[in-house]
Write a protein that holds these residues in place. Structure first.
Motif, mmCIF file in Angstrom:
data_model
loop_
_atom_site.group_PDB
_atom_site.id
_atom_site.type_symbol
_atom_site.label_atom_id
_atom_site.label_comp_id
_atom_site.label_asym_id
_atom_site.label_seq_id
_atom_site.Cartn_x
_atom_site.Cartn_y
_atom_site.Cartn_z
ATOM 1 N N GLU A 198 2.346 11.475 -0.811
ATOM 2 C CA GLU A 198 3.088 12.670 -1.259
ATOM 3 C C GLU A 198 2.244 13.490 -2.232
ATOM 4 O OE1 GLU A 198 4.194 9.560 -1.567
ATOM 5 O OE2 GLU A 198 5.808 9.433 -0.079
ATOM 6 N N VAL A 199 1.424 12.805 -3.034
ATOM 7 C CA VAL A 199 0.539 13.518 -3.964
ATOM 8 C C VAL A 199 -0.462 14.334 -3.142
ATOM 9 C CG1 VAL A 199 -1.217 13.221 -5.758
ATOM 10 C CG2 VAL A 199 0.810 11.736 -5.749
ATOM 11 N N LEU A 200 -0.967 13.714 -2.064
ATOM 12 C CA LEU A 200 -1.942 14.424 -1.215
ATOM 13 C C LEU A 200 -1.289 15.597 -0.484
ATOM 14 C CD1 LEU A 200 -4.035 11.471 0.261
ATOM 15 C CD2 LEU A 200 -4.130 12.563 -1.980
ATOM 16 N N ASP A 201 -0.040 15.428 -0.091
ATOM 17 C CA ASP A 201 0.666 16.524 0.586
ATOM 18 C C ASP A 201 0.863 17.690 -0.379
ATOM 19 O OD1 ASP A 201 1.790 17.634 2.876
ATOM 20 O OD2 ASP A 201 3.803 16.878 2.452
ATOM 21 N N ASN A 202 1.155 17.357 -1.639
ATOM 22 C CA ASN A 202 1.324 18.421 -2.626
ATOM 23 C C ASN A 202 -0.008 19.121 -2.905
ATOM 24 O OD1 ASN A 202 3.092 19.890 -4.353
ATOM 25 N ND2 ASN A 202 2.193 18.844 -6.101
ATOM 26 N N GLY A 220 -6.917 11.447 -3.351
ATOM 27 C CA GLY A 220 -6.997 10.176 -2.635
ATOM 28 C C GLY A 220 -8.142 9.289 -3.100
ATOM 29 N N THR A 221 -8.921 9.752 -4.095
ATOM 30 C CA THR A 221 -10.040 8.913 -4.574
ATOM 31 C C THR A 221 -9.761 8.305 -5.948
ATOM 32 O OG1 THR A 221 -11.141 10.686 -5.799
ATOM 33 C CG2 THR A 221 -11.699 10.482 -3.457
ATOM 34 N N GLY A 222 -8.762 8.790 -6.647
ATOM 35 C CA GLY A 222 -8.521 8.331 -8.017
ATOM 36 C C GLY A 222 -9.133 9.260 -9.053
ATOM 37 N N PHE A 223 -10.063 10.124 -8.622
ATOM 38 C CA PHE A 223 -10.675 11.128 -9.518
ATOM 39 C C PHE A 223 -10.415 12.501 -8.908
ATOM 40 C CE2 PHE A 223 -13.115 7.307 -10.232
ATOM 41 C CZ PHE A 223 -13.322 7.294 -11.608
ATOM 42 N N PRO A 231 -2.036 2.022 -1.979
ATOM 43 C CA PRO A 231 -1.353 1.550 -0.770
ATOM 44 C C PRO A 231 -0.678 0.183 -0.925
ATOM 45 C CG PRO A 231 -3.698 1.150 -0.572
ATOM 46 C CD PRO A 231 -3.502 1.802 -1.906
ATOM 47 N N GLY A 232 -0.413 -0.231 -2.141
ATOM 48 C CA GLY A 232 0.309 -1.486 -2.358
ATOM 49 C C GLY A 232 1.751 -1.384 -1.882
#
Ligand SMILES: CC(=O)N[C@H]1[C@@H](OP(=O)(O)OP(=O)(O)OC[C@H]2O[C@@H](n3ccc(=O)[nH]c3=O)[C@H](O)[C@@H]2O)O[C@H](CO)[C@@H](O)[C@@H]1O
Ligand SMILES: C=C(OP(=O)(O)O)C(=O)O
Length: 428
Positions: free
Chosen positions: A201-205, A220-223, A310-311
């Motif tokens: 959802e963060v990536l979709d935003n 999606g990388t953490g940075f 992805p946990g």
């Protein structure tokens, strides 16, 4: 809160057929916040889930002066934020859902301040906001808290001119990451956010914000790096499918020993939950954008540890607790994200479950044939878990305080009935 909502479920029917996965609650809420950052034009969001949180977000958008039209049949939301009129998020709306806090970056950019009279969301124990506040402060904002006459805290954030900087989340907070990205999108200079959340959802935003003109990389990388731009424009965007809604329908098939086609579900979005469900005996078959799922063997017990994506998603922890009651042996659940998410255990006990809770760990002693009872939804996922339990219990289950369920799942009774379940929603 209005009228009391109840669901009545008669257990025993296997579910079969095709179900449409709704748009994602946790994607659309930050998107509504993001749409308020466009000072011209109209944003069109498609595949919007018709849930109570979206209705509250529409009310809140109107309360700050936006024109917001929710076309329910078309599942489309049109927002015109060209004439916002107030930086205040009023308590009576804002305190009813968590996503209200996602309006803050837009208000900071449009008014130089935001006044938050309340923040809601499910009561899952402590739900801190320090990563958000610390990030805003590092960008130049001041955060003060004042106590209202009725004792409630009112947060006032002032930011004449936000500037980029190096920010971080102590743990990868979902809404924390979204809020800092949105604040950075229109800030002066470049921002680096470390330990950013990886949730789809963060990536979709981020995809929506990029379409609006934001310069964001590293999702999606953490940075995540955000280069501030002068303005964002209104665009059209289709909200991703809700992976938690999909997970609940997977478990509806599993708990009833049925088979379903989930339109719009993506196995990858379930992360570790897909592997755990497979270990329990669920079979998946991804066919393009349709996920086939069935369970026709004995349910095996499971060991679950909740974690950020992805946990194993904490929002699927309650549903799998209900499913574990039917597994052939003890299951172990370790809730790492929230410190108060086991109220469900007492409700399942009313139906005959045997669950031992010790702090944030639970042992579910299966198999136990559950029987219908009157139970209470203490939060959204407690509600969906109780529906699952009711689908497999003997006799009738009544779920009270079910507004919580309606916060996050659309047309629950209709969608389950079409698959063969005996379930009705009652109001009053
Ligand atoms: C609207 C929305 O998207 N809600 C989701 C979001 O909630 P939300 O974004 O509130 O969850 P977070 O990821 O922020 O919180 C996770 C944990 O971090 C802690 N924390 C968080 C922020 C902060 O500033 N300080 C702090 O200590 C919280 O107390 C909690 O224990 O992610 C949760 C975890 O996947 C999901 O259950 C919710 O469905
Ligand atoms: C905890 C949840 O949502 P919120 O953060 O909106 O309360 C949830 O979706 O289960």
């Amino acid at each position: 809160m209005g009228h009391e909502v109840r669901y009545r479920v008669r257990g025993g029917s296997q579910l079969h057929g095709t179900v449409f996965v709704q748009g994602a609650k946790n994607a659309v809420l930050p998107m509504i916040g993001a749409s308020l950052m466009a000072s011209k034009g109209r944003t069109v969001l498609r595949n919007v889930p018709i849930i109570e949180d979206v209705r509250r977000a529409v009310e809140l958008a109107r309360a700050v002066g936006a024109k917001a039209e929710l076309h329910e049949t078309e599942r489309t939301l049109v927002i015109d934020a060209s004439s916002l009129s107030s930086p205040v998020l009023p308590a009576d709306i804002a305190s009813r859902f968590r996503g209200s806090f996602l309006f803050v970056p837009a208000l900071l950019h449009r008014f130089g301040e935001a006044v938050i009279e309340g923040v809601g969301g499910c009561n899952l124990g402590s739900r801190n906001l320090d990563f958000h506040y610390n990030g805003f402060k590092r960008m130049g904002a001041t955060v003060t808290e004042q106590v209202a006459d009725n004792g409630d805290g009112i947060i006032h954030i002032k930011a004449g001119d936000l500037r980029g900087g190096t920010l971080y989340c102590d743990t990868p907070s979902h809404t924390g990451t979204e809020n800092l990205i949105m604040a950075a999108a229109l800030a002066r200079g470049t921002t680096l956010i470390k330990n950013a959340a990886l949730e789809p959802e963060v990536l979709d935003n981020i995809a929506l914000l990029q379409a609006m003109g934001a310069k964001i990389s590293g999702g999606g990388t953490g940075f995540v790096t955000v280069e501030g731009v002068g303005e964002l424009t209104a665009v059209e965007h289709t909200v991703m499918p809700d992976r938690i809604d999909a997970g609940v329908f997977v478990m509806a098939a599993a708990i009833t020993g049925g088979d379903l086609n989930l339109v719009g579900a993506t196995l990858e979005h379930l992360g570790v939950a897909a592997d755990k469900l497979e270990q329990m005996g669920v079979e998946f078959h991804q066919q393009g954008a349709v996920l086939q799922v069935r369970r026709d063997r004995t349910l095996r017990p499971i060991n679950v540890i909740t974690d950020e994506y992805p946990g194993f998603a904490t929002d699927l922890q309650s549903p799998i607790m209900a499913l574990s009651c039917f597994a052939e042996g003890p299951s172990y659940i370790y809730e790492r994200i929230f410190d108060g998410r086991f109220k469900l255990a007492d409700e399942l006990a009313k139906m005959g479950a045997d669950i031992e809770v010790d702090g944030n760990r639970a042992k579910v002693n299966g198999p136990r044939g559950l029987r219908g009872a009157e139970v209470e939804a203490h939060d959204l996922r407690c509600g969906s878990a109780l529906v699952l339990a009711g689908l497999a219990a003997e006799g009738e289950t009544t779920i009270t305080s079910a507004y919580y369920l309606d916060r996050g799942h659309a047309h629950t009774a209709e969608r389950l009935s079409q698959l063969g379940a005996d379930i009705v929603r009652e109001v009053g």
